[in-house]
Design a protein around this motif. Structure first.
Motif, PDB file in Angstrom:
ATOM      1  N   VAL A 119      85.990  41.772  72.881  1.00  0.00           N
ATOM      2  CA  VAL A 119      85.325  41.939  74.175  1.00  0.00           C
ATOM      3  C   VAL A 119      83.818  42.059  73.980  1.00  0.00           C
ATOM      4  N   PHE A 120      83.398  42.764  72.936  1.00  0.00           N
ATOM      5  CA  PHE A 120      81.974  42.924  72.614  1.00  0.00           C
ATOM      6  C   PHE A 120      81.345  41.592  72.220  1.00  0.00           C
ATOM      7  N   LEU A 121      82.129  40.718  71.593  1.00  0.00           N
ATOM      8  CA  LEU A 121      81.628  39.426  71.131  1.00  0.00           C
ATOM      9  C   LEU A 121      81.348  38.470  72.283  1.00  0.00           C
ATOM     10  N   ILE A 122      82.137  38.528  73.329  1.00  0.00           N
ATOM     11  CA  ILE A 122      82.030  37.553  74.424  1.00  0.00           C
ATOM     12  C   ILE A 122      80.631  37.517  75.046  1.00  0.00           C
ATOM     13  N   PRO A 123      80.060  38.657  75.471  1.00  0.00           N
ATOM     14  CA  PRO A 123      78.709  38.569  76.060  1.00  0.00           C
ATOM     15  C   PRO A 123      77.636  38.131  75.068  1.00  0.00           C
ATOM     16  N   GLN A 124      77.842  38.430  73.785  1.00  0.00           N
ATOM     17  CA  GLN A 124      76.873  37.968  72.797  1.00  0.00           C
ATOM     18  C   GLN A 124      76.875  36.447  72.696  1.00  0.00           C
ATOM     19  N   LEU A 125      78.065  35.866  72.654  1.00  0.00           N
ATOM     20  CA  LEU A 125      78.154  34.407  72.604  1.00  0.00           C
ATOM     21  C   LEU A 125      77.623  33.786  73.890  1.00  0.00           C
ATOM     22  N   ALA A 126      77.911  34.431  75.020  1.00  0.00           N
ATOM     23  CA  ALA A 126      77.414  33.920  76.300  1.00  0.00           C
ATOM     24  C   ALA A 126      75.890  33.942  76.337  1.00  0.00           C
ATOM     25  N   LEU A 127      75.295  35.042  75.855  1.00  0.00           N
ATOM     26  CA  LEU A 127      73.835  35.134  75.810  1.00  0.00           C
ATOM     27  C   LEU A 127      73.259  34.100  74.848  1.00  0.00           C
ATOM     28  N   GLY A 128      73.935  33.906  73.712  1.00  0.00           N
ATOM     29  CA  GLY A 128      73.477  32.914  72.751  1.00  0.00           C
ATOM     30  C   GLY A 128      73.486  31.507  73.340  1.00  0.00           C
ATOM     31  N   VAL A 129      74.566  31.164  74.060  1.00  0.00           N
ATOM     32  CA  VAL A 129      74.645  29.840  74.689  1.00  0.00           C
ATOM     33  C   VAL A 129      73.575  29.711  75.769  1.00  0.00           C
ATOM     34  N   TRP A 130      73.337  30.795  76.519  1.00  0.00           N
ATOM     35  CA  TRP A 130      72.279  30.759  77.536  1.00  0.00           C
ATOM     36  C   TRP A 130      70.915  30.492  76.911  1.00  0.00           C
ATOM     37  N   LEU A 131      70.641  31.118  75.766  1.00  0.00           N
ATOM     38  CA  LEU A 131      69.381  30.870  75.076  1.00  0.00           C
ATOM     39  C   LEU A 131      69.276  29.413  74.632  1.00  0.00           C
ATOM     40  N   LEU A 132      70.389  28.862  74.131  1.00  0.00           N
ATOM     41  CA  LEU A 132      70.383  27.450  73.748  1.00  0.00           C
ATOM     42  C   LEU A 132      70.143  26.547  74.947  1.00  0.00           C
ATOM     43  N   MET A 133      70.605  26.971  76.099  1.00  0.00           N
ATOM     44  CA  MET A 133      70.435  26.169  77.314  1.00  0.00           C
ATOM     45  C   MET A 133      68.984  26.127  77.780  1.00  0.00           C
ATOM     46  N   GLN A 134      68.143  26.971  77.225  1.00  0.00           N
ATOM     47  CA  GLN A 134      66.711  26.904  77.550  1.00  0.00           C
ATOM     48  C   GLN A 134      66.035  25.755  76.811  1.00  0.00           C
ATOM     49  N   LEU A 135      66.762  25.164  75.844  1.00  0.00           N
ATOM     50  CA  LEU A 135      66.221  24.056  75.067  1.00  0.00           C
ATOM     51  C   LEU A 135      66.581  22.735  75.735  1.00  0.00           C
ATOM     52  N   ASN A 136      66.061  21.645  75.204  1.00  0.00           N
ATOM     53  CA  ASN A 136      66.397  20.331  75.746  1.00  0.00           C
ATOM     54  C   ASN A 136      67.846  19.979  75.443  1.00  0.00           C
ATOM     55  N   GLU A 137      68.345  18.937  76.097  1.00  0.00           N
ATOM     56  CA  GLU A 137      69.774  18.590  75.987  1.00  0.00           C
ATOM     57  C   GLU A 137      70.166  18.233  74.556  1.00  0.00           C
ATOM     58  N   TYR A 138      69.301  17.512  73.867  1.00  0.00           N
ATOM     59  CA  TYR A 138      69.592  17.151  72.477  1.00  0.00           C
ATOM     60  C   TYR A 138      69.751  18.404  71.621  1.00  0.00           C
ATOM     61  N   SER A 139      68.861  19.363  71.802  1.00  0.00           N
ATOM     62  CA  SER A 139      68.913  20.603  71.027  1.00  0.00           C
ATOM     63  C   SER A 139      70.147  21.427  71.386  1.00  0.00           C
ATOM     64  N   LEU A 140      70.509  21.425  72.659  1.00  0.00           N
ATOM     65  CA  LEU A 140      71.709  22.154  73.077  1.00  0.00           C
ATOM     66  C   LEU A 140      72.939  21.612  72.369  1.00  0.00           C
ATOM     67  N   ARG A 141      73.087  20.297  72.341  1.00  0.00           N
ATOM     68  CA  ARG A 141      74.239  19.697  71.660  1.00  0.00           C
ATOM     69  C   ARG A 141      74.188  19.984  70.164  1.00  0.00           C
ATOM     70  N   LEU A 142      72.995  19.880  69.578  1.00  0.00           N
ATOM     71  CA  LEU A 142      72.849  20.141  68.151  1.00  0.00           C
ATOM     72  C   LEU A 142      73.181  21.594  67.832  1.00  0.00           C
ATOM     73  N   GLY A 143      72.721  22.503  68.672  1.00  0.00           N
ATOM     74  CA  GLY A 143      72.999  23.925  68.438  1.00  0.00           C
ATOM     75  C   GLY A 143      74.472  24.256  68.571  1.00  0.00           C
ATOM     76  N   LEU A 144      75.117  23.741  69.602  1.00  0.00           N
ATOM     77  CA  LEU A 144      76.540  24.014  69.807  1.00  0.00           C
ATOM     78  C   LEU A 144      77.395  23.441  68.684  1.00  0.00           C
ATOM     79  N   SER A 145      76.923  22.364  68.057  1.00  0.00           N
ATOM     80  CA  SER A 145      77.702  21.738  66.987  1.00  0.00           C
ATOM     81  C   SER A 145      77.810  22.617  65.751  1.00  0.00           C
ATOM     82  N   SER A 146      76.994  23.664  65.668  1.00  0.00           N
ATOM     83  CA  SER A 146      77.040  24.546  64.497  1.00  0.00           C
ATOM     84  C   SER A 146      78.040  25.684  64.651  1.00  0.00           C
ATOM     85  N   LEU A 147      78.561  25.896  65.862  1.00  0.00           N
ATOM     86  CA  LEU A 147      79.403  27.070  66.104  1.00  0.00           C
ATOM     87  C   LEU A 147      80.693  27.035  65.298  1.00  0.00           C
ATOM     88  N   GLY A 148      81.208  25.843  65.041  1.00  0.00           N
ATOM     89  CA  GLY A 148      82.416  25.740  64.224  1.00  0.00           C
ATOM     90  C   GLY A 148      82.206  26.290  62.830  1.00  0.00           C
TER      91      GLY A 148
END
Length: 320
Positions: free
Chosen positions: A123-152
């Motif tokens: 439960v503690f992890l969920i808002p952290q990941l949500a905040l992390g994705v929100w921060l990535l969403m402040q970047l351009n679309e290419y960077s968002l896709r590149l950033g999300l690709s590292s989560l695995g």
């Protein structure tokens, strides 16, 4: 990453180490979560942040971006480093709960000690990941896709300690994704000729500092089947890490050369290399406290490389 006596168990409710930190003065209800996220220790956040800062500053240098661009993205990545490092620590401790409980150094971590349950950690992890994705969403679309690709890689890394003798290499691959992402955030693309060497150099740096740090757990890791470069390097750990340090400096320097950097950049790398050499010479790999101290000290290498890149940017653009 022994089942404890009563005294140690009681101590686990305050601090996962023998040293008092500012977290011990926080409300007891949130204290275990702060320790779970490692907010009391800046080392991991800085080690995650600096490759991002290198990449941002190098991209701004190459494209003569305004100073405001440097500070905007450096600030954003500093915040992201704190969030993603905290989330990574939670994921790592969820994977390693049973092993951590059996190792004296990690047995007082909140999950291993029972101060936080697996469900509470999730439960503690969920808002952290949500905040992390929100921060990535402040970047351009290419960077968002590149950033999300590292989560695995982030999720899989803890399992690699049971699969390969080189988990530090896998950690380096996910921990230094910012060496690619920083440049992408500035220009919307990655010059692979520059940033692949930078990324590989940063990954080798991770092998250096994480192997040094993990050396204190070598005997316990071998006992409980946790694989590590500290085990396979054995008594040759110092010369092998010296070789990796040389590779780090060479790859980062090559990235700077490909990016057209001047003397200040290479002076920064040289200062960082001298720091790594001094640190390796002084570390007592048979002393747990000495190994533990290498993690934060390694952040100075990151600082010197960034300082050189930033000085070069200032001199080129004449922005003060």
């Amino acid at each position: 990453m022994e089942v404890k006596s009563t005294a140690v168990k009681q101590h686990a409710h305050s601090s996962p180490s023998s040293d008092t930190t500012w977290v011990d003065y926080s409300p007891s209800s949130i204290r275990p979560y702060l320790y779970l996220a490692r907010v009391h220790n800046p080392a991991g956040t800085l080690l995650l942040f600096y490759p991002c800062a290198w990449s941002v500053t190098m991209a701004c240098y190459a494209h003569s971006a305004p100073m405001s661009t440097v500070w905007t993205y450096v600030g954003l990545f500093l915040a992201a480093a704190q969030v993603f490092h905290a989330a990574g620590c939670v994921i790592n401790d969820m994977w390693d709960k049973d092993v951590d409980a059996a190792v004296p150094r990690t047995s007082t971590r909140p999950l291993a000690s029972g101060d936080v349950s697996m469900f509470q950690a999730f439960v503690f992890l969920i808002p952290q990941l949500a905040l992390g994705v929100w921060l990535l969403m402040q970047l351009n679309e290419y960077s968002l896709r590149l950033g999300l690709s590292s989560l695995g890689l982030v999720v899989l890394y803890p399992a690699m300690k049971r699969v390969t003798n080189w988990p530090q290499a896998v950690l380096g691959m996910c921990f230094n994704w910012g060496a690619l992402l920083g440049a992408a955030s500035v220009v919307g693309a990655v010059d692979w000729h520059v940033y692949i060497p930078l990324y590989l150099g940063a990954a080798c740096w991770t092998i250096v500092y994480d192997t040094s740090y993990a050396r204190q757990d070598r005997d316990e890791d071998a006992k409980y089947g946790v694989r590590s470069t500290t085990i396979i390097f054995g008594d040759q750990i110092r010369p092998i890490l010296a070789l990796f340090s040389l590779i780090v400096c060479s790859l980062v320097s090559y990235a700077g050369y490909c990016n057209g950097h001047g003397l200040p950049f290479f002076a920064g790398v040289a200062m960082g290399g001298l720091h790594l050499a001094r640190l390796l010479a002084r570390t007592d790999f048979e002393n747990k406290e000495s190994c533990d101290a290498t993690l934060l000290s390694n952040a100075w290498f990151g600082f010197w490389v960034w300082a050189g890149a930033f000085a070069d940017f200032v001199l080129k653009t004449q922005q003060f």
